[in-house]
Design an enzyme around this catalytic site. Structure first.
Site, PDB file in Angstrom:
ATOM      1  N   ASP A 180       0.856  -1.179   0.000  1.00  0.00           N
ATOM      2  CA  ASP A 180       0.000   0.000   0.000  1.00  0.00           C
ATOM      3  C   ASP A 180       0.896   1.234   0.000  1.00  0.00           C
ATOM      4  O   ASP A 180       1.567   1.523   0.991  1.00  0.00           O
ATOM      5  CB  ASP A 180      -0.892  -0.038   1.249  1.00  0.00           C
ATOM      6  CG  ASP A 180      -1.911   1.082   1.280  1.00  0.00           C
ATOM      7  OD1 ASP A 180      -1.719   2.099   0.590  1.00  0.00           O
ATOM      8  OD2 ASP A 180      -2.895   0.961   2.047  1.00  0.00           O
ATOM      9  N   HIS A 181       0.867   1.971  -1.095  1.00  0.00           N
ATOM     10  CA  HIS A 181       1.790   3.103  -1.242  1.00  0.00           C
ATOM     11  C   HIS A 181       1.424   4.277  -0.328  1.00  0.00           C
ATOM     12  O   HIS A 181       2.191   5.241  -0.228  1.00  0.00           O
ATOM     13  CB  HIS A 181       1.820   3.567  -2.703  1.00  0.00           C
ATOM     14  CG  HIS A 181       3.181   3.959  -3.168  1.00  0.00           C
ATOM     15  ND1 HIS A 181       4.079   4.627  -2.366  1.00  0.00           N
ATOM     16  CD2 HIS A 181       3.809   3.793  -4.358  1.00  0.00           C
ATOM     17  CE1 HIS A 181       5.189   4.861  -3.042  1.00  0.00           C
ATOM     18  NE2 HIS A 181       5.057   4.352  -4.256  1.00  0.00           N
TER      19      HIS A 181
END
Length: 373
Positions: free
Chosen positions: A343-344
């Site tokens: 998850d950036h």
């Protein structure tokens, strides 16, 4: 009487087509089902047959022009006018030639007509189930006794829940996937000596836990409403497991406190319970990081979808012999594909790369993962 043939629905969400080539010129006779015009959509080139016999009066568009579905494609003078439904009185008094709806047998897609000819089906005897009663390919095949070409499976139960969670994950967490290969030649030899009681997976779990300790932002969740990232100092590792009607993710709790043999026994218990759907609620909740072993089904690399509310997932590919260069020499080594989706919002590329590198280093030099005798 003039019959206006409109561009039919060509399926698959197509709204228009370009006229590539007229196969019957204006003023020429045309037979029913004779190829009339060749059109091109964004998906394919389609040859459209004439729905009626008669003489072509006017082309509705020239070659290279675009025609919208439902627009007049060609006007044909047809002898069938005598049997066509009467015009409305108002239209007759004004001398207006309106669109005359063709018989039901003519409300068929080009593919349906072709298949009907191939199967020897009289298309006028087929009941259409498409929009407005249009006859589809599936209708023709069903009428011919070949059965429907499609099967509708209700989306419910576990599969529906999986679909909902995958959509939630894909449209909530901005996914990025990093891929590498791990040289597991030494680990494979170590595992062989411990056979038949150990697979690769317990070693991978131990390597992941060790790397999570050094990279806590991958063992976390995010609360956007509260504006906080929750770092978890416990290590509950989910293992994506194929069940009869979808994937379940049983959880090895406190994996950092278990040795390889304990993890192996827990894996065996959980995966068997998941496959037979005899697993309890507590064994399916609370994971902090998930491993997906698609290599067991032959996959090399993948882009696994994060298991919410986690922020990362590790995908494991199959082990295969490959030629590689070591010390200037080409040698055959056992390589395993690994893919990390993260998850950036929480993890940057540098942190993800460091975590993945540490997992690989532990798999390539597995002394710390050696099973306790």
């Amino acid at each position: 009487m003039a019959f206006e043939f409109r561009l039919p629905d060509l399926g698959e969400g197509i709204h228009e087509a370009e006229v590539r080539r007229w196969l019957v010129a204006e003023g020429q006779p045309v037979r029913e089902d004779q190829p009339l015009v060749e059109v091109e959509t964004d998906k394919a080139v389609v040859e459209i047959p004439s729905p009626v016999a008669g003489t072509v009066l006017r082309h509705g568009a020239g070659e290279a022009q675009v025609v919208a579905v439902g627009s007049v494609l060609v006007t044909i003078e047809t002898a069938q006018a005598a049997t066509a439904p009467a015009q409305a009185a108002g239209e007759e008094s004004l001398g207006i030639v309106g669109f005359v709806a063709p018989p039901a047998s003519l409300q068929a897609t080009p593919v349906a007509r072709r298949v009907a000819k191939e199967l020897g089906v009289e298309i006028t005897q087929v009941t259409g189930t498409g929009p407005g009663g249009r006859i589809t390919e599936e209708d023709v095949r069903a009428h011919a006794g070949h059965g429907p070409a499609e099967e509708r499976v209700p989306l419910r139960g576990l599969r529906k829940r999986i679909a909902e969670r995958m959509v939630q994950s894909a449209f909530t967490a901005p996914h990025v996937t990093a891929m590498e290969e791990a040289d597991v030649t030494t680990l494979a030899a170590l595992r062989e000596r411990a056979q038949p009681r150990l697979t690769f997976l317990p070693f991978i779990v131990k390597a992941v836990v060790a790397a999570l300790r050094d990279n806590p932002f991958l063992n976390a969740s995010i609360d956007m409403d509260a504006g906080v990232i929750i770092l978890k100092r416990y290590y509950h590792i989910g293992i994506a497991t194929a069940a009869e009607d979808g994937l379940l993710v049983p959880v090895i709790r406190d994996a950092d406190k278990k040795d390889l043999w304990e993890i192996a026994r827990e894996l065996a218990r959980l995966t068997e319970a998941a496959r037979t759907r005899a697993i309890g609620h507590d064994d399916l909740h609370g994971s902090t990081f998930t491993i997906s072993n698609y290599g067991a089904f032959g996959g090399l690399f993948g882009t696994p979808i994060i298991n919410p509310p986690e922020v990362a997932i590790l995908g494991i590919g199959r082990v295969q012999d490959k030629p590689v260069v070591r010390d200037g020499q080409i040698v055959v080594r056992k390589l395993m594909g690994v893919s990390l989706s993260f998850d950036h919002r929480v993890v940057d590329g540098e942190g993800a790369g460091r975590f993945l590198r540490q997992v690989i280093e532990r798999l390539e030099a597995p002394d710390d993962l050696r099973p306790v005798p």
